[in-house]
Design an enzyme around this catalytic site. Structure first.
Site, short mmCIF file in Angstrom:
data_model
loop_
_atom_site.label_atom_id
_atom_site.label_comp_id
_atom_site.label_asym_id
_atom_site.label_seq_id
_atom_site.Cartn_x
_atom_site.Cartn_y
_atom_site.Cartn_z
N ASP A 219 -1.17 -14.37 35.37
CA ASP A 219 0.11 -14.54 35.09
C ASP A 219 0.97 -13.68 34.12
OD1 ASP A 219 2.77 -16.30 34.75
OD2 ASP A 219 1.66 -17.77 35.56
N HIS A 242 1.41 -10.43 35.99
CA HIS A 242 2.86 -10.70 36.41
C HIS A 242 3.75 -10.19 35.71
CE1 HIS A 242 1.78 -14.88 39.09
NE2 HIS A 242 1.14 -13.64 39.27
#
Length: 421
Positions: A219, A242
């Site tokens: 993430d 991310h």
């Protein structure tokens, strides 16, 4: 006479050495042994250190230890250093620690140092397998209901350096209500497909520094939440993950303004996003986000390298019926270079209710398959200078352009499409 003097000098040396070591608390002296739970030993050492009127150091030596969870709480009477040189393993079973608690939690501390070459192993593999695929995690199987590796709650004037956070079941690090806390030479690692394993997430904190740190997760490498002010992210290597994000913001009425964010001299490699600001549409939050600067960023095969996304709704958790109420202003992307995994290197989707103000693209030089990337913009007219993709958005605040355009494209994003979480 000489002999007596030598004895006295030796005695004084030994006395001074012992005095210097009196503040060092090795958990083995409190019953902490490798291949066993060290909760009680660490608690006992912490209580003694916290009561000391002089600086103390707690040492966890090399070896592998187990820990079912701990809360190390202040305020303490003097600075404390926790030096970890071993590997500490969390319970593999997520139900051992209930809810969204943090496995290794620090509370109400001033002048804390967490140091060493040690590893905090969250043993998240069982959770990753259970919750796959990532798109299904918004429901009852979400790992948002299991524990994080670290919590720094109301910790001030402190530093974390050298240690590693591995395979957390949820966020690796939560920073909440902190002032003047630094992460330097920190390492965070988890598989690229391990959902919700944000590296460092912060909220309602001031003067947080993340320096010279390597982060690879499933993430956001860094996520900056509401109430964050005067934040510095510098020298961070991000990937997989991310990207480096401000947000998501606007989902709750209790949120506070975000301001003074600097992300500088960072490298992103094969991440799903690059540098990003994200806010929720159709949500009650009405805060402002200002003075946000991304500078000297290098990207290699990064999807969605530069993003403002005010239509952020992962896994269709909300609707786009009403625009975001979050006002974004004074935002710059400077000296961003490298390669993109997508043709659109810059995507600026601002709110129709409160269009972005003062957005600047300065020397944003990104290539996709050897050609310059394009730009997609909505409700914003950025000031574009140097080599950068040029975009326009009718109806947004006026801005001038003095660019050497890499490309120019104005478009409205496809319905229902949002950059990766």
């Amino acid at each position: 006479m000489k002999f007596s003097t030598a004895i006295i000098v030796s005695f004084l040396f030994i006395a001074d050495f012992c005095a210097a070591q009196s503040g060092v608390l090795d958990i083995s002296k409190f019953g902490g042994k490798p291949n066993s739970d060290i909760g009680q030993a660490l608690t006992s050492a912490w209580n003694e250190a916290c009561a000391s009127t002089t600086a103390a150091k707690i040492v966890i030596p090399a070896g592998t230890y187990q820990l079912n969870g701990i809360e190390l709480k202040g305020p303490c009477k003097a600075p404390i250093e926790l030096q970890v040189d071993g590997t500490i393993q969390a319970p593999a079973d997520p139900s051992v620690i209930k809810g969204t608690e943090q496995w290794f939690k620090f509370l109400y501390m001033d002048h804390l140092t967490l140091s060493g070459k040690g590893v905090f192993d969250g043993q998240g593999a069982t959770v990753y397998k259970k919750a796959a695929p990532a798109s299904a995690w918004s429901g009852k199987n979400s790992n948002s209901k299991v524990f994080m590796n670290f919590g720094f709650n109301f910790v001030n004037n402190s530093i974390v350096r050298g240690v590693t956070s591995k395979d957390s079941k949820n966020f690796h690090v939560m920073v909440f209500g902190c002032k003047n806390i630094t992460f330097d030479g920190f390492t965070i690692t988890a598989p690229g497909d391990s959902p919700n394993t944000d590296g460092i997430h912060m909220g309602k904190s001031t003067d947080v520094k993340i320096l010279n740190t390597n982060i690879g997760t499933g993430d956001d490498c860094v996520s900056i939440g509401d109430g964050s002010k005067q934040i510095t992210v510098q020298g961070v290597n991000c990937g997989p993950g991310h990207g480096l994000s401000v947000g998501s913001l606007g989902k709750f009425t209790t949120e506070e303004n975000v301001e003074g964010i600097t992300v500088k001299n960072c490298t992103l490699t094969a991440t799903d996003n690059g540098v990003r600001i994200k806010t929720w549409p159709d949500a009650p939050g009405t805060i402002t986000v200002s003075d946000i600067h991304f500078e000297d960023i290098t990207m290699t095969n990064v999807k969605n390298p530069v993003i403002i996304d005010q239509e952020y709704y992962p896994w269709n958790q909300c609707s786009k019926k009403n625009p975001s109420k979050i006002k974004l202003s004074k935002i710059s992307f400077k000296n961003v270079k490298g390669t993109s995994g997508t043709a659109e290197g810059v995507v600026l989707i601002c709110s129709s209710a409160v269009p972005c103000d003062g957005v600047e693209l300065n020397n944003v030089d990104l290539k996709f398959n050897g050609a310059p990337t394009t730009a997609k913009c909505t409700n914003v007219k950025p000031l574009v200078t140097g080599t950068a993709p040029v975009c326009q958005a009718p109806g947004a605040p006026a801005a001038s352009t003095t660019a050497t355009p890499a490309a120019s494209k104005t478009a409205t994003p496809a319905a229902g499409k949002s950059p990766a979480k």
